[in-house]
Design a protein around this motif. Structure first.
Motif, PDB file in Angstrom:
ATOM      1  N   ALA A 101       0.821  -1.215   0.000  1.00  0.00           N
ATOM      2  CA  ALA A 101       0.000   0.000   0.000  1.00  0.00           C
ATOM      3  C   ALA A 101       0.848   1.254   0.000  1.00  0.00           C
ATOM      4  O   ALA A 101       0.372   2.344  -0.331  1.00  0.00           O
ATOM      5  N   ASP A 102       2.120   1.123   0.383  1.00  0.00           N
ATOM      6  CA  ASP A 102       3.001   2.280   0.440  1.00  0.00           C
ATOM      7  C   ASP A 102       3.668   2.559  -0.903  1.00  0.00           C
ATOM      8  O   ASP A 102       4.506   3.460  -1.002  1.00  0.00           O
ATOM      9  N   GLY A 103       3.353   1.795  -1.915  1.00  0.00           N
ATOM     10  CA  GLY A 103       3.938   2.051  -3.224  1.00  0.00           C
ATOM     11  C   GLY A 103       5.390   1.628  -3.276  1.00  0.00           C
ATOM     12  O   GLY A 103       5.789   0.624  -2.694  1.00  0.00           O
ATOM     13  N   ASP A 104       6.192   2.416  -3.970  1.00  0.00           N
ATOM     14  CA  ASP A 104       7.594   2.089  -4.207  1.00  0.00           C
ATOM     15  C   ASP A 104       8.396   2.255  -2.926  1.00  0.00           C
ATOM     16  O   ASP A 104       8.950   3.316  -2.643  1.00  0.00           O
ATOM     17  N   ALA A 105       8.484   1.165  -2.129  1.00  0.00           N
ATOM     18  CA  ALA A 105       9.268   1.108  -0.893  1.00  0.00           C
ATOM     19  C   ALA A 105       8.820   2.112   0.139  1.00  0.00           C
ATOM     20  O   ALA A 105       9.534   2.371   1.100  1.00  0.00           O
ATOM     21  N   GLY A 106       7.620   2.663  -0.003  1.00  0.00           N
ATOM     22  CA  GLY A 106       7.105   3.577   1.002  1.00  0.00           C
ATOM     23  C   GLY A 106       7.784   4.926   0.941  1.00  0.00           C
ATOM     24  O   GLY A 106       8.604   5.258   1.785  1.00  0.00           O
ATOM     25  N   ARG A 107       7.429   5.727  -0.051  1.00  0.00           N
ATOM     26  CA  ARG A 107       8.053   7.042  -0.211  1.00  0.00           C
ATOM     27  C   ARG A 107       7.185   8.136   0.420  1.00  0.00           C
ATOM     28  O   ARG A 107       5.958   8.044   0.410  1.00  0.00           O
ATOM     29  N   PHE A 108       7.893   9.161   0.931  1.00  0.00           N
ATOM     30  CA  PHE A 108       7.210  10.231   1.638  1.00  0.00           C
ATOM     31  C   PHE A 108       7.754  11.584   1.198  1.00  0.00           C
ATOM     32  O   PHE A 108       8.898  11.704   0.773  1.00  0.00           O
ATOM     33  N   ASP A 109       6.918  12.609   1.339  1.00  0.00           N
ATOM     34  CA  ASP A 109       7.339  13.973   1.032  1.00  0.00           C
ATOM     35  C   ASP A 109       8.159  14.561   2.185  1.00  0.00           C
ATOM     36  O   ASP A 109       8.954  15.479   1.977  1.00  0.00           O
ATOM     37  N   LEU A 110       7.940  14.046   3.381  1.00  0.00           N
ATOM     38  CA  LEU A 110       8.660  14.522   4.563  1.00  0.00           C
ATOM     39  C   LEU A 110       8.813  13.368   5.536  1.00  0.00           C
ATOM     40  O   LEU A 110       7.856  12.636   5.797  1.00  0.00           O
ATOM     41  N   ILE A 111      10.025  13.209   6.043  1.00  0.00           N
ATOM     42  CA  ILE A 111      10.301  12.256   7.121  1.00  0.00           C
ATOM     43  C   ILE A 111      10.860  13.058   8.282  1.00  0.00           C
ATOM     44  O   ILE A 111      11.786  13.851   8.117  1.00  0.00           O
ATOM     45  N   VAL A 112      10.283  12.879   9.462  1.00  0.00           N
ATOM     46  CA  VAL A 112      10.790  13.540  10.664  1.00  0.00           C
ATOM     47  C   VAL A 112      11.099  12.480  11.709  1.00  0.00           C
ATOM     48  O   VAL A 112      10.449  11.429  11.754  1.00  0.00           O
ATOM     49  N   SER A 113      12.081  12.755  12.537  1.00  0.00           N
ATOM     50  CA  SER A 113      12.412  11.796  13.584  1.00  0.00           C
ATOM     51  C   SER A 113      13.139  12.477  14.731  1.00  0.00           C
ATOM     52  O   SER A 113      14.140  13.161  14.532  1.00  0.00           O
ATOM     53  N   ASN A 114      12.580  12.317  15.921  1.00  0.00           N
ATOM     54  CA  ASN A 114      13.281  12.621  17.168  1.00  0.00           C
ATOM     55  C   ASN A 114      13.623  11.257  17.752  1.00  0.00           C
ATOM     56  O   ASN A 114      12.938  10.746  18.627  1.00  0.00           O
ATOM     57  N   PRO A 115      14.684  10.625  17.234  1.00  0.00           N
ATOM     58  CA  PRO A 115      14.927   9.206  17.524  1.00  0.00           C
ATOM     59  C   PRO A 115      15.548   9.008  18.905  1.00  0.00           C
ATOM     60  O   PRO A 115      15.972   9.972  19.552  1.00  0.00           O
ATOM     61  N   PRO A 116      15.609   7.774  19.359  1.00  0.00           N
ATOM     62  CA  PRO A 116      16.348   7.476  20.600  1.00  0.00           C
ATOM     63  C   PRO A 116      17.841   7.572  20.328  1.00  0.00           C
ATOM     64  O   PRO A 116      18.518   6.573  20.113  1.00  0.00           O
ATOM     65  N   PHE A 117      18.360   8.807  20.327  1.00  0.00           N
ATOM     66  CA  PHE A 117      19.707   9.069  19.834  1.00  0.00           C
ATOM     67  C   PHE A 117      20.791   8.972  20.898  1.00  0.00           C
ATOM     68  O   PHE A 117      21.970   9.163  20.597  1.00  0.00           O
ATOM     69  N   VAL A 118      20.412   8.693  22.153  1.00  0.00           N
ATOM     70  CA  VAL A 118      21.414   8.706  23.222  1.00  0.00           C
ATOM     71  C   VAL A 118      22.428   7.586  23.008  1.00  0.00           C
ATOM     72  O   VAL A 118      22.063   6.421  22.802  1.00  0.00           O
ATOM     73  N   ILE A 119      23.706   7.949  23.064  1.00  0.00           N
ATOM     74  CA  ILE A 119      24.795   6.983  22.902  1.00  0.00           C
ATOM     75  C   ILE A 119      25.091   6.403  24.280  1.00  0.00           C
ATOM     76  O   ILE A 119      25.716   7.053  25.125  1.00  0.00           O
ATOM     77  N   SER A 120      24.630   5.189  24.521  1.00  0.00           N
ATOM     78  CA  SER A 120      24.714   4.603  25.863  1.00  0.00           C
ATOM     79  C   SER A 120      25.225   3.165  25.765  1.00  0.00           C
ATOM     80  O   SER A 120      25.137   2.536  24.720  1.00  0.00           O
ATOM     81  N   PRO A 121      25.751   2.637  26.867  1.00  0.00           N
ATOM     82  CA  PRO A 121      26.272   1.269  26.849  1.00  0.00           C
ATOM     83  C   PRO A 121      25.194   0.198  26.906  1.00  0.00           C
ATOM     84  O   PRO A 121      25.493  -0.997  26.905  1.00  0.00           O
ATOM     85  N   GLY A 122      23.941   0.585  26.967  1.00  0.00           N
ATOM     86  CA  GLY A 122      22.865  -0.409  27.009  1.00  0.00           C
ATOM     87  C   GLY A 122      21.574   0.198  26.518  1.00  0.00           C
ATOM     88  O   GLY A 122      21.478   1.403  26.275  1.00  0.00           O
ATOM     89  N   GLY A 123      20.554  -0.618  26.353  1.00  0.00           N
ATOM     90  CA  GLY A 123      19.265  -0.141  25.868  1.00  0.00           C
ATOM     91  C   GLY A 123      18.233  -0.154  26.966  1.00  0.00           C
ATOM     92  O   GLY A 123      17.215  -0.844  26.858  1.00  0.00           O
ATOM     93  N   ARG A 124      18.458   0.616  28.012  1.00  0.00           N
ATOM     94  CA  ARG A 124      17.573   0.570  29.179  1.00  0.00           C
ATOM     95  C   ARG A 124      16.220   1.228  28.926  1.00  0.00           C
ATOM     96  O   ARG A 124      15.200   0.787  29.435  1.00  0.00           O
ATOM     97  N   PHE A 125      16.231   2.321  28.160  1.00  0.00           N
ATOM     98  CA  PHE A 125      15.006   3.090  27.983  1.00  0.00           C
ATOM     99  C   PHE A 125      14.664   3.199  26.500  1.00  0.00           C
ATOM    100  O   PHE A 125      15.437   3.760  25.721  1.00  0.00           O
ATOM    101  N   THR A 126      13.509   2.689  26.135  1.00  0.00           N
ATOM    102  CA  THR A 126      13.114   2.683  24.731  1.00  0.00           C
ATOM    103  C   THR A 126      13.018   4.089  24.176  1.00  0.00           C
ATOM    104  O   THR A 126      13.347   4.330  23.011  1.00  0.00           O
ATOM    105  N   TYR A 127      12.575   5.048  25.002  1.00  0.00           N
ATOM    106  CA  TYR A 127      12.350   6.394  24.495  1.00  0.00           C
ATOM    107  C   TYR A 127      13.641   7.125  24.153  1.00  0.00           C
ATOM    108  O   TYR A 127      13.620   8.109  23.416  1.00  0.00           O
TER     109      TYR A 127
END
Length: 546
Positions: A264-290
């Motif tokens: 349903a997303d067509g050609d690999a799911g294309r978008f006019d805008l992609i935004v992301s406030n990702p879980p960017f913290v550089i940490s030694p483990g994955g304790r918090f998903t957010y």
């Protein structure tokens, strides 16, 4: 998004939702029911439970104190009767109110039955979730841009660090699954995002749905993804409560997985805008998903950038916040710019801050509430963080934003990585869009084309002259912007005179010839050296192609 309840939501009975005397569990979030949530929203609007209404009730000082996790001024301001003070105490301050008080402010029976409120042993009611009024007006689309962000209790002010350091919250929610509300990072991303009418937007790592709500005001369809099912539920609640549920679709999965395989997303799911406030913290483990990406170092942000191009429509933008490692022996600019290679995208990478490993570790240990726990455990985790940085030869961590735009077909992508820690004027979205437009202009014009073009001095550019007092000629001239990025750049007297003469009607070459006559210089020499400075002034936004 379906208007009715899902089977899982229907199975969550009021009794199950109110078990635990005053909170919500992972299985007892409020029900997504469009009609009933609409009545709750009507009650909020009627009472003035909006961003403007709360500011007027509390006053600037109490409102600012909330941002510092101090609630006493707000409690004093809401001591009186009325629907608005009641709603503020319930959902913003998360205090118990009497059942009759709540009944005067909102459809209390439905709110209890649907899991927004829970009864207390004292006969009152308490909120099960944080519901924060939010002025979703950056897009400037409508007269009323009121929105509400739904998140876990205690997480809208002070982050997860404000709720203690145990394995679970007082409401029985595993801290690894917490969903936060509005914070500084989410506000920054909302302000830098390019806002234009588009067909489809993708919000990667939606959390409580803040970016999705902004996007829904200027997009026909928004896909909001997250690896945390609780976050997706909160995002749906935020969208429905804000009256934007029909435009927001929630999908579970990591990075681009939720849109890569759906026909349903067509050609690999294309978008006019992609935004992301990702879980960017550089940490030694994955304790918090957010916040913790669960990948080594800054690999999650690198993966986002490297994969974004194939999911962008021609001319589409991808904008994200990111952390990146400063590795010993490497220039951070080259390192982060290498993430863009092969994407087919132009990129503007701006580093806003750099922290040394100790400061960085302490920041995120406090965010996780570790400073509230046992000292031995805090020191152990602190040591793990430093060990990981030392092993990776990390000397610092940069924070900033990355904007990608799918480059025009056949064009050589432009990639700029720069450090800019100075204050900027928000919202910056229009400035970012203009930057990419100027790259198109510069890419299409050689030196001769630049001299044959017309330019206009940008608004609110001022000139400063630097030199010893009393001297006839300045040592150098500074052009300074009072808008947007608020840049400053050094120019010579010819450059200053040229910029001042750019009002859109004369070609650059003609202006330079006039300056040469005035200064009695060779016009050929001026024309030869001018294009480099013109490129700089256009690239930085001091001069705009007319």
């Amino acid at each position: 998004m379906p208007a009715d309840r899902t089977p899982a939501e229907s199975a969550a009975t009021p009794a199950a939702r109110s078990a635990g005397a005053g909170g919500t569990t992972a299985a007892s979030l409020p029900v997504v029911d469009r009609e009933r949530i609409g009545r709750l929203r009507d009650a909020f609007v009627s009472a003035g439970y909006t961003a403007d209404g709360c500011l007027e009730l509390l006053g600037g000082a109490a409102y600012a104190a909330l941002a510092r996790s101090e609630s006493v001024p707000a409690l004093r301001a809401t001591a009186g009767p009325g629907a608005l003070p009641t709603l503020v105490r319930l959902f913003l301050l998360q205090r118990e109110v009497s059942y009759p008080q709540a009944a005067l402010a909102l459809p209390v029976e439905e709110a209890v039955a649907d899991g927004w409120l829970t009864r207390t042993a004292e006969g009152g009611v308490r909120a099960t979730v944080d519901v924060r009024p939010y002025a979703n007006d950056i897009a400037g689309e409508s007269e009323t841009a009121d929105a509400w962000i739904v998140s876990d209790l205690g997480c809208a002010v002070g982050g997860a660090g404000g709720i203690g350091s145990g394995a679970a919250t007082d409401q029985g929610v595993p801290r690894s699954e917490l969903v936060l509300g509005v914070g500084g990072a989410s506000t920054t991303l909302a302000n830098i995002t390019v806002r234009r009418r588009v067909r489809r937007v993708l919000d990667v790592g939606t959390g409580s749905g803040i970016q999705a709500l902004h996007a829904a005001r200027h997009a026909a369809h928004v896909v909001a993804t997250d690896v945390n099912p609780r976050a997706l539920h909160f995002a749906r609640l935020s969208a429905e409560l804000s009256g934007l549920g029909e435009r927001v679709e929630a999908r579970e999965g990591s990075l681009f997985e939720p849109v890569a395989a759906d026909p349903a997303d067509g050609d690999a799911g294309r978008f006019d805008l992609i935004v992301s406030n990702p879980p960017f913290v550089i940490s030694p483990g994955g304790r918090f998903t957010y916040r913790d990406g669960g990948m080594a170092g800054d690999d999650l942000c690198r993966s986002l950038v490297a994969q974004a191009g194939e999911h962008l429509e021609p001319g589409g933008y991808c904008q994200l916040l990111a952390n990146w490692q400063h590795v010993r022996g490497e220039d951070w600019r080259d390192r982060v710019a290498s993430w863009v290679a092969g994407t087919g995208c132009d990129a503007w990478i701006v580093q806003r801050d750099v922290q040394d490993p100790t400061t960085y570790a302490e920041l995120w240990l406090r965010d996780g509430g570790d400073h509230r726990g046992a000292r031995e455990e805090y020191e152990r985790r602190y040591g793990e963080w430093l060990d990981a940085f030392e092993a990776a030869k990390v000397e610092g961590v940069g924070f900033g934003w990355i904007t990608l735009r799918r480059a025009p077909e056949g064009a050589e992508p432009v990639v700029l990585a720069e450090e800019w820690p100075h204050p900027v004027e928000q919202p910056l979205g229009p400035v970012i869009e203009q930057w990419f437009a100027r790259q198109d202009f510069l890419r299409a014009h050689d030196d001769a084309g630049l001299l044959d073009s017309r330019y206009q001095l940008a608004e609110e550019v001022v000139q400063e002259q630097v030199g010893a007092p009393g001297e006839e000629d300045p040592e150098h001239v500074i052009l300074r912007q009072n808008r947007g990025m608020r840049r400053a750049t050094k120019v010579d007297t010819v450059g200053a005179g040229f910029a001042g003469a750019c009002e859109g009607s004369l070609r650059a070459g003609d202006i330079l010839d006039a300056i040469a006559r005035l200064l009695e210089e060779d016009p050929v020499v001026l024309r030869d050296r001018a294009p480099e400075q013109i490129r700089l002034l256009v690239e930085q936004g001091f001069l705009l192609p007319a």
